[in-house]
Motif scaffolding. Structure first.
Motif, short mmCIF file in Angstrom:
data_model
loop_
_atom_site.label_atom_id
_atom_site.label_comp_id
_atom_site.label_asym_id
_atom_site.label_seq_id
_atom_site.Cartn_x
_atom_site.Cartn_y
_atom_site.Cartn_z
N GLU A 88 11.32 0.85 -4.02
CA GLU A 88 10.00 1.07 -4.60
C GLU A 88 9.46 -0.15 -5.33
N ASN A 89 10.34 -0.97 -5.88
CA ASN A 89 9.91 -2.15 -6.65
C ASN A 89 9.83 -3.41 -5.81
N PHE A 90 10.28 -3.34 -4.58
CA PHE A 90 10.34 -4.53 -3.73
C PHE A 90 8.96 -5.16 -3.52
N HIS A 91 7.91 -4.35 -3.45
CA HIS A 91 6.58 -4.86 -3.13
C HIS A 91 6.07 -5.90 -4.13
N LYS A 92 6.58 -5.88 -5.36
CA LYS A 92 6.15 -6.87 -6.35
C LYS A 92 6.57 -8.27 -5.92
N PHE A 93 7.79 -8.41 -5.45
CA PHE A 93 8.27 -9.71 -4.98
C PHE A 93 7.53 -10.12 -3.70
N SER A 94 7.23 -9.16 -2.85
CA SER A 94 6.50 -9.45 -1.61
C SER A 94 5.17 -10.12 -1.90
N LYS A 120 0.82 -1.21 0.00
CA LYS A 120 0.00 0.00 0.00
C LYS A 120 0.86 1.26 0.00
N GLU A 121 1.95 1.25 0.77
CA GLU A 121 2.82 2.43 0.87
C GLU A 121 3.77 2.55 -0.31
N LYS A 122 3.95 1.46 -1.05
CA LYS A 122 4.78 1.44 -2.26
C LYS A 122 6.27 1.70 -2.03
N VAL A 123 6.71 1.58 -0.77
CA VAL A 123 8.14 1.71 -0.47
C VAL A 123 8.44 0.88 0.78
N LEU A 124 9.56 0.20 0.75
CA LEU A 124 9.97 -0.66 1.85
C LEU A 124 10.48 0.17 3.03
N LYS A 125 9.97 -0.16 4.23
CA LYS A 125 10.40 0.53 5.45
C LYS A 125 10.82 -0.49 6.50
#
Length: 130
Positions: A103-109, A28-33
């Motif tokens: 920013e692209n990490f969420h796709k793998f998640s 949802k946030e589109k960036v890894l934290k």
């Protein structure tokens, strides 16, 4: 229902809660934290704990060699390996990754989380069948 089984169910359920919160909030946030990585780690820890307990229980049963059980074991093992890779990659991206990687990490998640649901649902179905 044995105490060991209750512990396993609670651990696996907590894994679902923590991993889902981590993956979907990151998506949802589109960036890894850092908080997302914490939830990934908690999900992995509880899944590994619950799976270990379930393995002890399965060794006590004689009818554990069914096709469904074999698929559950294979997909469960792969899911834990994927979760571990996901967690380690998240730590790497957070520490040394570029902004684009964050920013692209969420796709793998989403891929890992979706695959993780297979053994979770298989186990739940098998448990309901007795």
């Amino acid at each position: 229902m044995s105490g060991l089984l209750i512990c396993a169910i609670v651990a696996i359920s907590l894994a679902l809660v923590f991993y889902t919160i981590g993956v979907w909030s990151e998506h949802k946030e589109k960036v890894l934290k850092k908080l997302h990585v914490l939830f990934f780690g908690l999900g992995l820890a509880f899944d590994t704990t619950g799976t270990s307990i379930m393995s002890v229980i399965a060794k006590e049963k004689t009818e554990t060699n069914t096709f469904a059980m074999q698929m559950h074991q294979i997909t469960g093992g792969l899911a834990i390996l994927l979760m571990l890779a996901h967690f380690l990659w998240a730590v790497y991206v957070l520490v040394k990754g570029s902004e684009k990687a964050r920013e692209n990490f969420h796709k793998f998640s989403m891929v890992v989380w979706s695959f993780w649901l297979i053994p979770y649902l298989l186990g739940m179905i098998m448990g309901m069948r007795g």
